[in-house]
Design a protein around this motif. Structure first.
Motif, PDB file in Angstrom:
ATOM      1  N   LEU A 200      11.120 -23.362  15.149  1.00 22.72           N
ATOM      2  CA  LEU A 200      10.385 -22.066  14.660  1.00 22.72           C
ATOM      3  C   LEU A 200       9.605 -22.535  13.396  1.00 22.72           C
ATOM      4  CD1 LEU A 200       9.893 -19.061  14.784  1.00 22.72           C
ATOM      5  CD2 LEU A 200      11.671 -18.825  13.121  1.00 22.72           C
ATOM      6  N   VAL A 201       8.306 -22.691  13.916  1.00 27.70           N
ATOM      7  CA  VAL A 201       7.319 -23.300  12.648  1.00 27.70           C
ATOM      8  C   VAL A 201       7.011 -21.969  12.166  1.00 27.70           C
ATOM      9  CG1 VAL A 201       5.199 -24.355  12.455  1.00 27.70           C
ATOM     10  CG2 VAL A 201       6.764 -25.188  14.220  1.00 27.70           C
ATOM     11  N   ALA A 202       7.514 -21.756  10.865  1.00 25.10           N
ATOM     12  CA  ALA A 202       6.992 -20.632  10.079  1.00 25.10           C
ATOM     13  C   ALA A 202       6.075 -21.021   8.921  1.00 25.10           C
ATOM     14  CB  ALA A 202       8.164 -20.167   9.323  1.00 25.10           C
ATOM     15  N   ARG A 203       4.763 -20.664   9.044  1.00 25.91           N
ATOM     16  CA  ARG A 203       3.950 -21.036   8.109  1.00 25.91           C
ATOM     17  C   ARG A 203       2.697 -19.954   8.003  1.00 25.91           C
ATOM     18  NH1 ARG A 203       1.544 -25.942  12.100  1.00 25.91           N
ATOM     19  NH2 ARG A 203       0.501 -24.885  13.618  1.00 25.91           N
ATOM     20  N   GLY A 204       1.850 -20.254   7.101  1.00 24.39           N
ATOM     21  CA  GLY A 204       0.751 -19.256   6.932  1.00 24.39           C
ATOM     22  C   GLY A 204      -0.098 -18.780   7.755  1.00 24.39           C
ATOM     23  N   ALA A 205      -0.773 -17.534   7.996  1.00 25.52           N
ATOM     24  CA  ALA A 205      -1.640 -17.276   8.977  1.00 25.52           C
ATOM     25  C   ALA A 205      -2.990 -18.113   8.710  1.00 25.52           C
ATOM     26  CB  ALA A 205      -2.043 -15.784   8.765  1.00 25.52           C
ATOM     27  N   ASP A 206      -3.190 -18.758   7.670  1.00 28.71           N
ATOM     28  CA  ASP A 206      -4.273 -19.807   7.686  1.00 28.71           C
ATOM     29  C   ASP A 206      -4.173 -20.934   8.741  1.00 28.71           C
ATOM     30  OD1 ASP A 206      -2.274 -20.478   6.002  1.00 28.71           O
ATOM     31  OD2 ASP A 206      -3.527 -22.056   4.706  1.00 28.71           O
ATOM     32  N   LEU A 207      -3.237 -21.127   9.243  1.00 35.54           N
ATOM     33  CA  LEU A 207      -2.839 -22.306  10.022  1.00 35.54           C
ATOM     34  C   LEU A 207      -2.738 -21.975  11.469  1.00 35.54           C
ATOM     35  CD1 LEU A 207      -0.686 -24.525   7.726  1.00 35.54           C
ATOM     36  CD2 LEU A 207      -2.968 -25.031   8.559  1.00 35.54           C
ATOM     37  N   PHE A 208      -2.907 -20.459  11.667  1.00 38.47           N
ATOM     38  CA  PHE A 208      -2.844 -20.147  13.030  1.00 38.47           C
ATOM     39  C   PHE A 208      -3.803 -20.859  14.048  1.00 38.47           C
ATOM     40  CE2 PHE A 208      -3.604 -17.256  16.658  1.00 38.47           C
ATOM     41  CZ  PHE A 208      -2.461 -16.514  16.628  1.00 38.47           C
ATOM     42  N   HIS A 209      -5.055 -21.259  13.692  1.00 43.65           N
ATOM     43  CA  HIS A 209      -6.043 -21.729  14.622  1.00 43.65           C
ATOM     44  C   HIS A 209      -5.568 -23.163  14.984  1.00 43.65           C
ATOM     45  CE1 HIS A 209      -7.074 -22.948  10.632  1.00 43.65           C
ATOM     46  NE2 HIS A 209      -7.582 -24.055  11.051  1.00 43.65           N
ATOM     47  N   ALA A 210      -4.827 -24.013  13.915  1.00 42.06           N
ATOM     48  CA  ALA A 210      -4.373 -25.323  14.273  1.00 42.06           C
ATOM     49  C   ALA A 210      -3.415 -25.477  15.403  1.00 42.06           C
ATOM     50  CB  ALA A 210      -3.709 -25.942  12.799  1.00 42.06           C
ATOM     51  N   THR A 211      -2.712 -24.354  15.760  1.00 44.01           N
ATOM     52  CA  THR A 211      -1.561 -24.202  16.774  1.00 44.01           C
ATOM     53  C   THR A 211      -2.194 -24.674  18.111  1.00 44.01           C
ATOM     54  OG1 THR A 211      -0.292 -22.702  15.228  1.00 44.01           O
ATOM     55  CG2 THR A 211       0.338 -23.111  17.456  1.00 44.01           C
ATOM     56  N   HIS A 212      -3.593 -24.191  18.310  1.00 45.66           N
ATOM     57  CA  HIS A 212      -4.129 -24.568  19.468  1.00 45.66           C
ATOM     58  C   HIS A 212      -4.144 -26.159  19.817  1.00 45.66           C
ATOM     59  CE1 HIS A 212      -5.426 -20.269  20.245  1.00 45.66           C
ATOM     60  NE2 HIS A 212      -5.759 -20.268  18.924  1.00 45.66           N
ATOM     61  N   ILE A 213      -4.459 -26.716  18.743  1.00 51.16           N
ATOM     62  CA  ILE A 213      -4.445 -28.201  18.740  1.00 51.16           C
ATOM     63  C   ILE A 213      -3.202 -28.822  18.997  1.00 51.16           C
ATOM     64  CG2 ILE A 213      -4.968 -30.455  17.741  1.00 51.16           C
ATOM     65  CD1 ILE A 213      -7.474 -29.496  19.019  1.00 51.16           C
ATOM     66  N   HIS A 214      -2.059 -28.326  18.335  1.00 52.34           N
ATOM     67  CA  HIS A 214      -0.756 -28.852  18.249  1.00 52.34           C
ATOM     68  C   HIS A 214      -0.049 -28.574  19.437  1.00 52.34           C
ATOM     69  CE1 HIS A 214      -0.556 -28.350  13.543  1.00 52.34           C
ATOM     70  NE2 HIS A 214      -1.691 -28.986  13.903  1.00 52.34           N
ATOM     71  N   ARG A 215      -0.491 -27.441  20.279  1.00 52.21           N
ATOM     72  CA  ARG A 215       0.132 -27.099  21.500  1.00 52.21           C
ATOM     73  C   ARG A 215      -0.414 -28.273  22.364  1.00 52.21           C
ATOM     74  NH1 ARG A 215       2.465 -27.408  25.030  1.00 52.21           N
ATOM     75  NH2 ARG A 215       3.230 -26.157  26.606  1.00 52.21           N
ATOM     76  N   LEU A 216      -1.474 -28.570  22.274  1.00 53.61           N
ATOM     77  CA  LEU A 216      -2.246 -29.555  23.249  1.00 53.61           C
ATOM     78  C   LEU A 216      -1.534 -30.964  23.014  1.00 53.61           C
ATOM     79  CD1 LEU A 216      -4.348 -30.559  25.387  1.00 53.61           C
ATOM     80  CD2 LEU A 216      -5.975 -30.622  23.404  1.00 53.61           C
ATOM     81  N   LEU A 217      -1.355 -31.282  21.960  1.00 54.44           N
ATOM     82  CA  LEU A 217      -0.704 -32.484  21.603  1.00 54.44           C
ATOM     83  C   LEU A 217       0.876 -32.646  22.052  1.00 54.44           C
ATOM     84  CD1 LEU A 217      -2.009 -33.248  17.781  1.00 54.44           C
ATOM     85  CD2 LEU A 217      -2.640 -34.468  19.905  1.00 54.44           C
ATOM     86  N   GLN A 218       1.475 -31.555  22.025  1.00 51.98           N
ATOM     87  CA  GLN A 218       2.817 -31.310  22.529  1.00 51.98           C
ATOM     88  C   GLN A 218       2.941 -31.760  23.837  1.00 51.98           C
ATOM     89  OE1 GLN A 218       3.518 -27.729  20.991  1.00 51.98           O
ATOM     90  NE2 GLN A 218       4.285 -28.155  18.921  1.00 51.98           N
ATOM     91  N   ALA A 219       1.839 -31.201  24.295  1.00 49.53           N
ATOM     92  CA  ALA A 219       1.811 -31.439  26.070  1.00 49.53           C
ATOM     93  C   ALA A 219       1.298 -32.797  26.381  1.00 49.53           C
ATOM     94  CB  ALA A 219       0.743 -30.606  26.717  1.00 49.53           C
TER      95      ALA A 219
END
Length: 282
Positions: A200-219
């Protein structure tokens, strides 16, 4: 001993390039409490690869600050001990034809950009189809178009916002290997969360957009996919998030002045914030 199945594991991952403030305290408390409420584990990871700006004495102050707030944690190896993993992953992506060298400066990017993204001007792909200048130091960018063509559509889940369609193109071809470091935040944080078993990655809403890239890297790197929890931020009078560079009062100063850290933590949990500070999404 391996983790129990489905055990919740969260983390707080500060960079020792400045003191912690109330915004960091709130983020740490959220991550800590989510783990405790679910019988899980709360980890501290020091993100110390910011060159000479990373200072060991600040990392030690972070440990003392968390203890002062009453947050029990397990510390995992800092990023400075993980450099080989970043190099291996970058080489994997480079060999797959998904990275390309970029010598553009920030000024050049700002002048050439045709749209704005969450982090500012979106890189327009200037270096994507040209031969790099060997006289200029290069960063390595992710070819998002080629990467998404390889993975196909992706989704990710935020506990607050719900199911999300990954849209990494919103950020453009982000830097994964900096000119001065073996990894950018995007690559390092994604690899570290996988290595640490973060569920569970708990972090601030300012990093919400970064998750789009992180999900791609995970794949792309065949990494496990956690759930995310992008919480509200502490905002100042102007509606901007608290930040080191704005001189927000530090936790160390409060601690050394004799303030009760446990009481402060309870106030933050209740939303009883100091004057001029509010909770919200910038």
């Amino acid at each position: 001993m391996p983790d129990a199945p489905h055990q919740t594991v969260t983390r707080f991952a500060p960079s020792p390039n400045g003191q912690l403030h109330l915004g960091h305290a709130y983020a740490a408390i959220v991550a800590h409490d989510l783990a405790v409420e679910r019988g899980g584990r709360f980890l501290l990871r020091i993100e110390d690869i910011d060159g000479p700006r990373s200072r060991a004495e600040l990392a030690q102050a972070f440990r003392e600050d968390l203890g002062w707030l009453g947050l029990a944690y397990e510390e995992v190896p800092p990023q400075s001990q993980r450099l080989d993993s970043y190099i291996v992953a970058a080489n994997q992506l480079r060999e797959a034809g998904l990275l390309y060298p970029c010598t553009c400066t920030r000024t050049e990017i700002a002048e050439a950009a045709t749209r704005m993204g969450p982090d500012g001007p979106v890189y327009p792909g200037t270096c994507k189809h040209r031969r790099p200048d060997p006289e200029r130091e290069a960063a390595w960018r992710l070819d998002v178009e080629a990467a998404t063509a390889r993975t196909g559509p992706l989704t990710w889940t935020d506990e607050i916002a719900g199911e999300q369609q990954a849209e990494p193109e919103r950020l453009g071809d982000v830097v994964l290997v900096r000119k001065d470091l073996p990894a950018s935040y995007h690559l390092a944080a994604t690899l570290d969360d996988a290595a640490d078993g973060i569920t569970l990655v708990a972090r601030g809403a300012d990093l919400f957009h970064a998750t789009h890239i992180h999900r791609l890297l995970q794949a792309l790197l065949d990494l496990p996919v956690p759930t995310w929890h992008h919480h509200e931020l502490l905002l100042d009078e102007s509606g901007s998030k608290l930040a080191k560079r704005r001189g927000s009062p530090s936790l160390t100063d409060r601690r050394e002045a004799g303030e009760d850290g446990g009481a402060l933590a309870e106030s933050l949990r209740r939303g009883a914030l100091p004057a001029g500070i509010s909770l919200g999404r910038p």
